[in-house]
Design an enzyme around this catalytic site. Structure first.
Site, PDB file in Angstrom:
ATOM      1  N   CYS A   1      -9.442   5.891   7.875  1.00 40.85           N
ATOM      2  CA  CYS A   1      -8.669   5.964   6.632  1.00 40.85           C
ATOM      3  C   CYS A   1      -8.610   7.417   6.189  1.00 40.85           C
ATOM      4  CB  CYS A   1      -9.376   5.108   5.579  1.00 40.85           C
ATOM      5  SG  CYS A   1      -8.580   5.137   3.969  1.00 40.85           S
TER       6      CYS A   1
ATOM      7  N   HIS B   1      -4.617  -3.229   5.896  1.00 37.43           N
ATOM      8  CA  HIS B   1      -5.434  -2.112   5.400  1.00 37.43           C
ATOM      9  C   HIS B   1      -4.750  -1.457   4.186  1.00 37.43           C
ATOM     10  CE1 HIS B   1      -7.952   1.670   6.233  1.00 37.43           C
ATOM     11  NE2 HIS B   1      -7.052   2.092   5.374  1.00 37.43           N
ATOM     12  N   GLU B   2      -3.439  -1.191   4.321  1.00 35.52           N
ATOM     13  CA  GLU B   2      -2.729  -0.528   3.221  1.00 35.52           C
ATOM     14  C   GLU B   2      -2.576  -1.463   2.016  1.00 35.52           C
ATOM     15  OE1 GLU B   2      -2.600   2.546   3.555  1.00 35.52           O
ATOM     16  OE2 GLU B   2      -2.820   2.615   5.722  1.00 35.52           O
TER      17      GLU B   2
ATOM     18  N   HIS C   1      -5.529  -1.278  -0.109  1.00 34.32           N
ATOM     19  CA  HIS C   1      -5.536  -0.117  -1.019  1.00 34.32           C
ATOM     20  C   HIS C   1      -4.793  -0.450  -2.322  1.00 34.32           C
ATOM     21  CE1 HIS C   1      -7.454   3.053   1.256  1.00 34.32           C
ATOM     22  NE2 HIS C   1      -6.634   2.939   2.287  1.00 34.32           N
TER      23      HIS C   1
HETATM   24 NI    NI Z   1      -6.826   3.774   4.155  1.00 29.80          NI
END
Ligand code: NI
Length: 175
Positions: A99, A141-142, A145
């Site tokens: 990341c 993953h995004e 966030h």
């Molecule tokens: Ni990330």
């Protein structure tokens, strides 16, 4: 365009849930996506979410995975605004993630193998796709966030996390 400052792990902004974009047509959204793209390319990332550049909005970008798989150097970036994701099956895969907010680190994370995502591009057009493999992983993953979640909160086990050099040496060689 400009390169934006990336929030590093430990910064509280990474743990805030992002707000929906209310007006996609606003010129500042297009500018933000261009700046995020430049920032991601500069940092050699494959995905980036707005909260990582201190903007509390539900916007993510990622590189085109078709191009990555074909080893095609053309950089093609997808922007996804106000996304929703859902798994297509219960099947999961463990793999190493990195990341831009944790440079030099990697962690082993379990993700759904196949997902469907839906959202808007920067012209307000609906994007709806079923994806798998690395494409599905990066979108999950995004998306995390945008929900204020960093991959370290999803490690397969607490020890499967560390500096890339050590991970390559002590974990990946034995896989
Ligand atoms: Ni990330």
């Amino acid at each position: 365009m400009s390169i934006l400052k990336i929030a590093k792990f430990g910064h509280p902004t990474l743990h805030n849930k992002a707000s929906l974009v209310e007006n996609i047509a606003e010129p500042s959204i297009k500018k933000l996506i261009h700046d995020m793209s430049e920032t991601m390319i500069d940092a050699r990332g494959i995905g980036l979410a707005a909260p990582q550049v201190h903007v509390n909005k539900q916007i993510m970008i990622f590189r085109s995975f078709e191009a990555i798989e074909e080893k095609n150097d053309a950089i093609n970036i997808t922007a996804l605004i106000n996304p929703k994701i859902k798994e297509i099956s219960n099947e999961t895969e463990n793999d190493w993630e990195a990341c831009l907010s944790l440079p030099g680190m990697q962690g082993l994370v379990k993700r759904f193998s196949k997902i469907q995502y839906e959202g808007f591009d920067m012209n307000g057009k609906v994007i709806k796709k079923e994806v798998e493999g690395i494409h599905a992983r990066v979108v999950q993953h995004e998306y995390d966030h945008l929900m204020g979640i960093v991959y370290t909160e999803r490690l397969v086990n607490d020890k499967a996390f560390g500096f890339s050099e050590e991970i390559e040496e002590y974990w990946k060689k034995n896989e």
